[in-house]
Motif scaffolding. Structure first.
Motif, mmCIF file in Angstrom:
data_model
loop_
_atom_site.group_PDB
_atom_site.id
_atom_site.type_symbol
_atom_site.label_atom_id
_atom_site.label_comp_id
_atom_site.label_asym_id
_atom_site.label_seq_id
_atom_site.Cartn_x
_atom_site.Cartn_y
_atom_site.Cartn_z
ATOM 1 N N HIS A 221 -1.801 -2.737 -10.295
ATOM 2 C CA HIS A 221 -2.748 -3.814 -10.556
ATOM 3 C C HIS A 221 -3.774 -3.962 -9.439
ATOM 4 C CE1 HIS A 221 -4.079 -8.086 -10.597
ATOM 5 N NE2 HIS A 221 -4.092 -7.899 -11.905
ATOM 6 N N THR A 222 -3.321 -3.810 -8.201
ATOM 7 C CA THR A 222 -4.189 -4.096 -7.053
ATOM 8 C C THR A 222 -4.278 -2.944 -6.059
ATOM 9 O OG1 THR A 222 -3.619 -6.451 -7.233
ATOM 10 C CG2 THR A 222 -4.578 -5.720 -5.150
ATOM 11 N N GLY A 223 -3.150 -2.307 -5.797
ATOM 12 C CA GLY A 223 -3.071 -1.358 -4.688
ATOM 13 C C GLY A 223 -3.902 -0.107 -4.851
ATOM 14 N N LEU A 224 -3.968 0.465 -6.069
ATOM 15 C CA LEU A 224 -4.702 1.713 -6.257
ATOM 16 C C LEU A 224 -6.181 1.529 -5.938
ATOM 17 C CD1 LEU A 224 -3.122 3.175 -9.534
ATOM 18 C CD2 LEU A 224 -2.320 3.315 -7.172
ATOM 19 N N HIS A 225 -6.740 0.409 -6.401
ATOM 20 C CA HIS A 225 -8.153 0.133 -6.126
ATOM 21 C C HIS A 225 -8.378 -0.084 -4.635
ATOM 22 C CE1 HIS A 225 -12.233 -1.160 -6.988
ATOM 23 N NE2 HIS A 225 -12.028 -2.233 -6.233
ATOM 24 N N THR A 226 -7.438 -0.772 -3.991
ATOM 25 C CA THR A 226 -7.551 -1.006 -2.548
ATOM 26 C C THR A 226 -7.506 0.305 -1.787
ATOM 27 O OG1 THR A 226 -6.463 -3.157 -2.790
ATOM 28 C CG2 THR A 226 -6.526 -2.199 -0.577
ATOM 29 N N ALA A 227 -6.616 1.201 -2.181
ATOM 30 C CA ALA A 227 -6.503 2.496 -1.512
ATOM 31 C C ALA A 227 -7.777 3.312 -1.664
ATOM 32 C CB ALA A 227 -5.316 3.268 -2.074
ATOM 33 N N LEU A 228 -8.363 3.307 -2.860
ATOM 34 C CA LEU A 228 -9.591 4.071 -3.091
ATOM 35 C C LEU A 228 -10.807 3.419 -2.445
ATOM 36 C CD1 LEU A 228 -9.189 5.267 -6.789
ATOM 37 C CD2 LEU A 228 -8.938 6.590 -4.688
ATOM 38 N N SER A 229 -10.668 2.157 -2.057
ATOM 39 C CA SER A 229 -11.774 1.476 -1.385
ATOM 40 C C SER A 229 -11.854 1.828 0.097
ATOM 41 C CB SER A 229 -11.633 -0.042 -1.556
ATOM 42 O OG SER A 229 -11.715 -0.386 -2.923
ATOM 43 N N GLY A 230 -10.896 2.630 0.560
ATOM 44 C CA GLY A 230 -10.955 3.106 1.940
ATOM 45 C C GLY A 230 -9.847 2.622 2.842
ATOM 46 N N SER A 231 -8.847 1.949 2.289
ATOM 47 C CA SER A 231 -7.740 1.439 3.095
ATOM 48 C C SER A 231 -6.684 2.529 3.274
ATOM 49 C CB SER A 231 -7.126 0.199 2.437
ATOM 50 O OG SER A 231 -5.970 -0.214 3.129
ATOM 51 N N GLU A 232 -6.623 3.100 4.476
ATOM 52 C CA GLU A 232 -5.637 4.152 4.745
ATOM 53 C C GLU A 232 -4.215 3.606 4.739
ATOM 54 O OE1 GLU A 232 -6.390 6.493 8.154
ATOM 55 O OE2 GLU A 232 -8.414 7.091 7.535
ATOM 56 N N SER A 233 -4.040 2.395 5.227
ATOM 57 C CA SER A 233 -2.694 1.807 5.251
ATOM 58 C C SER A 233 -2.170 1.616 3.829
ATOM 59 C CB SER A 233 -2.714 0.469 5.993
ATOM 60 O OG SER A 233 -3.542 -0.475 5.331
ATOM 61 N N ALA A 234 -3.053 1.190 2.910
ATOM 62 C CA ALA A 234 -2.644 1.026 1.514
ATOM 63 C C ALA A 234 -2.289 2.368 0.889
ATOM 64 C CB ALA A 234 -3.760 0.344 0.717
ATOM 65 N N LEU A 235 -3.068 3.386 1.201
ATOM 66 C CA LEU A 235 -2.808 4.714 0.645
ATOM 67 C C LEU A 235 -1.466 5.262 1.111
ATOM 68 C CD1 LEU A 235 -3.911 7.034 -1.067
ATOM 69 C CD2 LEU A 235 -5.005 7.943 0.985
ATOM 70 N N TRP A 236 -1.180 5.130 2.416
ATOM 71 C CA TRP A 236 0.094 5.615 2.941
ATOM 72 C C TRP A 236 1.266 4.788 2.430
ATOM 73 C CZ3 TRP A 236 0.844 10.193 4.783
ATOM 74 C CH2 TRP A 236 -0.204 10.870 5.419
ATOM 75 N N ALA A 237 1.056 3.476 2.274
ATOM 76 C CA ALA A 237 2.116 2.618 1.738
ATOM 77 C C ALA A 237 2.425 2.985 0.295
ATOM 78 C CB ALA A 237 1.690 1.152 1.838
ATOM 79 N N ILE A 238 1.386 3.233 -0.492
ATOM 80 C CA ILE A 238 1.576 3.630 -1.895
ATOM 81 C C ILE A 238 2.325 4.956 -1.983
ATOM 82 C CG2 ILE A 238 0.318 4.465 -3.932
ATOM 83 C CD1 ILE A 238 -1.786 2.290 -3.310
ATOM 84 N N ALA A 239 1.926 5.913 -1.142
ATOM 85 C CA ALA A 239 2.597 7.214 -1.137
ATOM 86 C C ALA A 239 4.078 7.059 -0.785
ATOM 87 C CB ALA A 239 1.907 8.146 -0.144
ATOM 88 N N THR A 240 4.372 6.218 0.191
ATOM 89 C CA THR A 240 5.758 5.992 0.603
ATOM 90 C C THR A 240 6.581 5.387 -0.523
ATOM 91 O OG1 THR A 240 5.051 5.644 2.906
ATOM 92 C CG2 THR A 240 7.240 4.843 2.288
ATOM 93 N N VAL A 241 6.044 4.338 -1.156
ATOM 94 C CA VAL A 241 6.770 3.654 -2.233
ATOM 95 C C VAL A 241 7.026 4.603 -3.399
ATOM 96 C CG1 VAL A 241 6.590 1.851 -3.992
ATOM 97 C CG2 VAL A 241 5.938 1.361 -1.630
ATOM 98 N N LEU A 242 6.032 5.387 -3.788
ATOM 99 C CA LEU A 242 6.198 6.286 -4.928
ATOM 100 C C LEU A 242 7.182 7.411 -4.629
ATOM 101 C CD1 LEU A 242 2.542 6.558 -6.277
ATOM 102 C CD2 LEU A 242 4.432 5.189 -7.166
ATOM 103 N N ILE A 243 7.136 7.952 -3.424
ATOM 104 C CA ILE A 243 8.074 9.016 -3.048
ATOM 105 C C ILE A 243 9.507 8.488 -3.016
ATOM 106 C CG2 ILE A 243 8.795 10.530 -1.162
ATOM 107 C CD1 ILE A 243 5.806 10.906 -0.503
ATOM 108 N N VAL A 244 9.697 7.320 -2.406
ATOM 109 C CA VAL A 244 11.036 6.726 -2.333
ATOM 110 C C VAL A 244 11.553 6.398 -3.729
ATOM 111 C CG1 VAL A 244 12.356 4.727 -1.552
ATOM 112 C CG2 VAL A 244 10.751 5.848 0.010
ATOM 113 N N ASN A 245 10.707 5.781 -4.557
ATOM 114 C CA ASN A 245 11.111 5.465 -5.928
ATOM 115 C C ASN A 245 11.508 6.719 -6.690
ATOM 116 O OD1 ASN A 245 10.670 2.536 -7.211
ATOM 117 N ND2 ASN A 245 9.259 2.775 -5.507
#
Length: 264
Positions: A221-245
């Motif tokens: 809902h929110t994180g993908l757009h935030t990551a593509l807006s240039g937030s490196e922390s959001a991108l790495w957090a998303i990658a971590t959550v998806l890999i762990v899941n």
């Protein structure tokens, strides 16, 4: 393995509901187009760029409609056969339980990819027919849209692993879909609870985003757009959550699938 994959694909193709879902993608795209046209009429200053419509159309439907479709797909592939006893016929052949499990996983991910492509093509077609295309911004919008679709697919793969775990421990398909739906709704309706916790770590952006996007639907809902807006922390957090899941829930579903007493 190739024969087993073909067998799984053939079983899925024979189900009428999967064709209903595929044929529903143009209607869903048309509905999204009507919604954004309505928004354009209300406020032209905040209107959606036509060249970005395929991305916004997916974003509007990703966190709920797409997740429910994936939940139905996973429940049908795993729970229905698992609880219905159809897997006994496969175990009479030379295939191991691990091979059967991961072939089903592969077919699920392939079907998700095909559905995402079908929806994307439908959105492009609706955008061309119903919205005036801006050629000047088409090139930059295309790159942004492709990146979003890649992240969207990764998020659907991640949540399908969660749904696989739910499906393997559910009594029937209804339970599997119901619990999956509850997971999606809780993620979206009670986001304030874990966002308050995330706010405590505002000085640590990665940890803050990791807590914020720990549940996949809110991430979509929110994180993908935030990551593509240039937030490196959001991108790495998303990658971590998806890999762990993906690893944790796939392993738990796999353990349940190959358990010695699962037929009892």
């Amino acid at each position: 393995m190739r024969t087993l994959i073909v067998c799984e694909v053939e079983k899925l193709v024979r189900r009428k509901w999967i064709w209903v879902i595929f044929l529903s993608t143009p209607f869903l795209a048309y509905t999204a187009g009507s919604y954004f046209l309505w928004l354009n009429l209300l406020d032209s200053s905040s209107s959606v760029s036509p060249s970005l419509f395929p991305m916004f159309g997916l974003r509007q439907n990703l966190y709920f409609i797409c997740n429910i479709v994936v939940a139905v797909l996973v429940a049908a592939v795993y729970t229905e056969e698992f609880r219905g006893g159809q897997l006994r016929f496969l175990f009479l052949r030379r295939y191991s339980r691990g091979q059967i499990f991961f072939c089903k996983q592969f077919v699920i991910q392939l079907c998700i990819l095909m559905l995402l492509l079908a929806f994307g093509i439908s959105l492009v077609a609706v955008g061309i027919v119903r919205l005036p295309l801006e050629l000047s911004s088409l090139h930059s919008a295309l790159g942004y849209t492709v990146e979003y679709y890649i992240l969207a697919y990764a998020s659907l793969v991640g949540i399908s692993c969660v749904f696989s775990f739910i499906a393997m421990y559910s009594k029937n398909v209804t339970y599997a879909i119901g619990i999956s739906l509850a997971y999606v709704l809780v993620s979206l309706l009670f986001d304030g609870l874990y966002l308050k916790l995330a706010a405590l770590f505002s000085y640590f952006p990665y940890l803050r985003d990791l807590i914020s996007y720990v549940l996949v639907p809110y991430m979509q809902h929110t994180g993908l757009h935030t990551a593509l807006s240039g937030s490196e922390s959001a991108l790495w957090a998303i990658a971590t959550v998806l890999i762990v899941n993906s690893f944790v829930f796939t392993w738990l579903a796999y353990r349940r699938f190959v358990a010695d007493d699962y037929m009892n």
